[in-house]
Design a protein around this motif. Structure first.
Motif, mmCIF file in Angstrom:
data_model
loop_
_atom_site.group_PDB
_atom_site.id
_atom_site.type_symbol
_atom_site.label_atom_id
_atom_site.label_comp_id
_atom_site.label_asym_id
_atom_site.label_seq_id
_atom_site.Cartn_x
_atom_site.Cartn_y
_atom_site.Cartn_z
ATOM 1 N N ARG A 168 -34.781 -18.653 17.977
ATOM 2 C CA ARG A 168 -35.462 -19.375 16.609
ATOM 3 C C ARG A 168 -35.323 -18.268 15.471
ATOM 4 O O ARG A 168 -34.874 -17.617 15.439
ATOM 5 N N VAL A 169 -35.289 -19.156 14.203
ATOM 6 C CA VAL A 169 -35.311 -18.425 13.115
ATOM 7 C C VAL A 169 -36.443 -17.451 12.904
ATOM 8 O O VAL A 169 -37.641 -17.594 13.066
ATOM 9 N N GLU A 170 -36.054 -16.314 12.774
ATOM 10 C CA GLU A 170 -36.942 -15.443 12.796
ATOM 11 C C GLU A 170 -37.369 -14.920 11.107
ATOM 12 O O GLU A 170 -36.633 -14.841 10.362
ATOM 13 N N VAL A 171 -38.683 -15.036 10.990
ATOM 14 C CA VAL A 171 -39.234 -14.929 9.578
ATOM 15 C C VAL A 171 -39.099 -13.470 9.366
ATOM 16 O O VAL A 171 -39.073 -12.982 8.296
ATOM 17 N N ASP A 172 -39.372 -12.754 10.249
ATOM 18 C CA ASP A 172 -39.563 -11.218 10.495
ATOM 19 C C ASP A 172 -38.247 -10.594 10.340
ATOM 20 O O ASP A 172 -37.569 -10.349 10.735
ATOM 21 N N THR A 173 -37.915 -10.260 8.762
ATOM 22 C CA THR A 173 -36.408 -9.737 8.494
ATOM 23 C C THR A 173 -36.512 -8.110 8.541
ATOM 24 O O THR A 173 -35.376 -7.720 8.126
ATOM 25 N N GLU A 174 -37.443 -7.601 8.900
ATOM 26 C CA GLU A 174 -37.530 -6.255 9.070
ATOM 27 C C GLU A 174 -36.669 -5.658 9.975
ATOM 28 O O GLU A 174 -36.029 -4.630 10.212
ATOM 29 N N LYS A 175 -36.583 -6.601 11.212
ATOM 30 C CA LYS A 175 -35.651 -6.171 12.238
ATOM 31 C C LYS A 175 -34.172 -6.027 11.831
ATOM 32 O O LYS A 175 -33.763 -6.886 11.130
ATOM 33 N N GLU A 176 -33.550 -5.164 12.697
ATOM 34 C CA GLU A 176 -32.001 -5.124 12.655
ATOM 35 C C GLU A 176 -31.460 -6.053 13.161
ATOM 36 O O GLU A 176 -30.462 -6.949 12.695
ATOM 37 N N ASN A 177 -32.060 -6.439 14.322
ATOM 38 C CA ASN A 177 -31.744 -7.745 15.109
ATOM 39 C C ASN A 177 -32.887 -8.436 15.580
ATOM 40 O O ASN A 177 -33.908 -7.646 15.927
ATOM 41 N N PRO A 178 -32.730 -9.634 15.501
ATOM 42 C CA PRO A 178 -33.883 -10.462 15.939
ATOM 43 C C PRO A 178 -34.529 -10.284 17.171
ATOM 44 O O PRO A 178 -35.584 -10.658 17.495
ATOM 45 N N LEU A 179 -33.583 -9.629 18.080
ATOM 46 C CA LEU A 179 -33.981 -9.556 19.234
ATOM 47 C C LEU A 179 -34.884 -8.512 19.764
ATOM 48 O O LEU A 179 -35.480 -8.279 20.804
ATOM 49 N N ASP A 180 -34.553 -7.478 18.622
ATOM 50 C CA ASP A 180 -35.299 -6.062 18.827
ATOM 51 C C ASP A 180 -36.855 -6.379 18.908
ATOM 52 O O ASP A 180 -37.407 -7.474 18.269
ATOM 53 N N PHE A 181 -37.367 -5.739 19.875
ATOM 54 C CA PHE A 181 -38.929 -6.001 20.196
ATOM 55 C C PHE A 181 -39.768 -4.769 19.588
ATOM 56 O O PHE A 181 -39.327 -3.642 19.539
ATOM 57 N N THR A 182 -40.939 -5.099 19.422
ATOM 58 C CA THR A 182 -41.893 -4.110 18.906
ATOM 59 C C THR A 182 -42.419 -3.292 19.580
ATOM 60 O O THR A 182 -43.046 -3.483 20.677
#
Length: 446
Positions: A168-182
């Motif tokens: 889905r569209v990721e709001v969090d643009t901090e990630k290099e890749n939307p799939l990266d996890f916290t």
RNA sequence: GGUCCCGUAGCCAAGUGGCUAAGGCAAUGGACUGCAACUCCGUGAUCGCCGGUUCGAAUCCGGCCGGGACCUCCA
């Protein structure tokens, strides 16, 4: 025969080879303790308990570990709601968890590490991931670089490309890749911990690998949990451990299927949820219900289906107690049983079923065979040694499956009433006999 | 949209290439019983539909119908 286990990672049924002879090191993902557990949460609690019991029966020393997630957004929210602190909430629901686990017949004697006790291990685990370039820090948050792990998705049968398309569209643009996890989350609300990345809390995915690393110091034999954890949780665990140790943490990954209510996933928001503590039926019947479907298949709950299994359990229990009481009345309880060919065959069938990827439904079929056979022997006369053998076999089966018929020796009064009843019937004093019969039924003897 | 799973008698469910498709619950007939309960014996299936592969398919392949899950820190 060796044990065979379906390994989610290889998608094949494999012969179980322990890392250390006669030892099984296993870890099962435990609950986030912010509420009472529901009947779906109870499935892994029951199933992996049987896994442990069976390994032990087969002569293995089992080191069983299952964690408590006691640092989590849901716990914080709950603490705010209840105007208390996170620790109070966690402690309350850990106690409640143990109570529910015991209710459904599962042992609670195992190592149960809590996230709060492993905070420094979790932080240093994350630090090492950052050092090695598998994770990066952005504004006090730390993320894992999924791209660095070529095997990412192997467990849950996906690949990074498919996931990216579906994302889905990721709001969090901090990630290099939307799939990266916290891995670490910078936070203001709720309890926080100091770290080299700033005040905050760990993400959910590191705790299990950090704990396994700390407790076992190496790769383990079995890692288990519900299918719902396969992605992303277990996938992320594997990714982190591949990054640091180059392997998938566990040789065998086992996943139990989901429990649905009326053919739909349990959902709190839709009011389709049943807590273990609210289940107003025989808990052994519930356990039998859970084990009557193979663990990898989804299982559908409804009151009718549960009642079906509650009745089934009643019958098994009745046969067991009748065998027990008849032997008790004949003073045969302390003698050694005889295992004839029929009992041996049933025993063998039971063990073979469980060796075949824990096929509990087939094992239960053998339990039914034992019920039938014991009932036949009760009706025949002078079969006490075989009845005693049957009783011993019941005990073996119950111990492995974690079922408890709760039958104890007859008291003097019990015996006296029983004798009186027998005599009354012999003397055709039916009014008296009926009164005594009622008494015996109340005491659960008839 | 992407990925994947499932559909076996009224209900639950095993079996995933080969003797007459396990077992349980419910129902029903019989036996046992002073009556009853319990128990035992017996009774039930075109394996979702269509086509294909094969000497042989519930099991493998394709299509269709139906149900469900995941792609959102839900076991």
């Amino acid at each position: 025969m060796r044990m065979r286990i379906y390994n989610t990672l290889s998608k094949r049924t494999e012969t179980f080879e322990p890392i250390h002879e006669n030892t099984v090191n296993m870890y099962v993902c435990g609950p986030t303790v912010y509420n009472y557990i529901h009947i779906g949460n109870a499935r892994p609690v029951i199933f992996f308990d049987v896994v442990r019991r069976f390994f032990e029966h087969q002569g293995y020393m089992v080191n069983f570990v299952s964690n408590f997630t006691d640092v989590d957004d849901k716990i914080i929210t709950k603490a705010i709601e209840d105007e208390t602190d996170e620790m109070t909430i966690a402690n309350k629901f850990i106690e409640a968890f143990y109570e529910d686990a015991r209710r459904v017949g599962s042992s609670t004697k195992y190592l149960a590490p809590r996230v709060t006790e492993y905070m420094s291990s979790i932080i240093s685990y994350i630090e090492r991931l950052v050092e090695k370039g598998f994770a990066y820090e952005k504004n006090g948050n730390v993320y894992f670089r999924v791209d660095k792990i070529p095997e990412y998705g192997a467990l849950s049968g996906r690949n990074i490309e498919d996931l990216r398309e579906g994302a889905r569209v990721e709001v969090d643009t901090e990630k290099e890749n939307p799939l990266d996890f916290t891995l670490w989350k910078q936070t203001e609300q709720g309890i926080t911990y100091p770290s080299p990345f700033g005040e905050g809390r760990p993400g959910w995915h590191t705790e299990c690998v950090a704990m396994i690393h700390d407790i076992f110091g190496e790769k383990i034999d079995i890692h288990g949990g519900g299918t719902g954890l396969m992605f992303p949780h277990h996938e992320n665990e594997i990714a982190q451990h591949r990054a640091l140790a180059g392997n998938a943490i566990a040789n065998y990954w086992m996943h139990n299927g989901q429990l649905n209510i009326d053919e739909k996933k349990m959902s709190k928001s839709e009011g389709r949820i049943i807590l273990v503590k609210d289940l107003d039926h025989d808990y052994m019947g519930y356990r039998l219900f859970t084990l009557s479907t193979h663990y990898r298949s989804p299982i559908d709950y409804s009151d009718d289906i549960l009642i079906n299994h509650v009745n089934e359990w009643q019958k098994i229990k009745r046969t067991y107690s009748q065998t027990f009481y008849q032997l008790d009345l004949a003073d045969q309880l302390d003698k050694k049983g005889v295992h004839d060919s029929q009992l041996s065959k049933i025993h063998q069938g039971f063990i073979e079923a469980l060796e075949d990827d824990f096929n509990t439904p087939n094992a239960i079929t053998e339990l039914h065979n034992l019920v039938k056979y014991a009932n036949q022997k009760i009706r025949e006369r002078n079969t006490y040694p075989v009845m005693r053998g049957a009783l011993e076999l019941f005990d073996v089966f119950f111990k492995i499956l974690g079922l408890n018929p709760e039958v104890s020796r007859l008291t003097k009064t019990d015996r006296a009433i029983y004798m009186e009843w027998t005599n009354a019937r012999k003397n055709r004093e039916f009014d008296k006999a009926d009164r005594l019969r009622e008494k015996l039924q109340e005491r659960g003897i008839l």
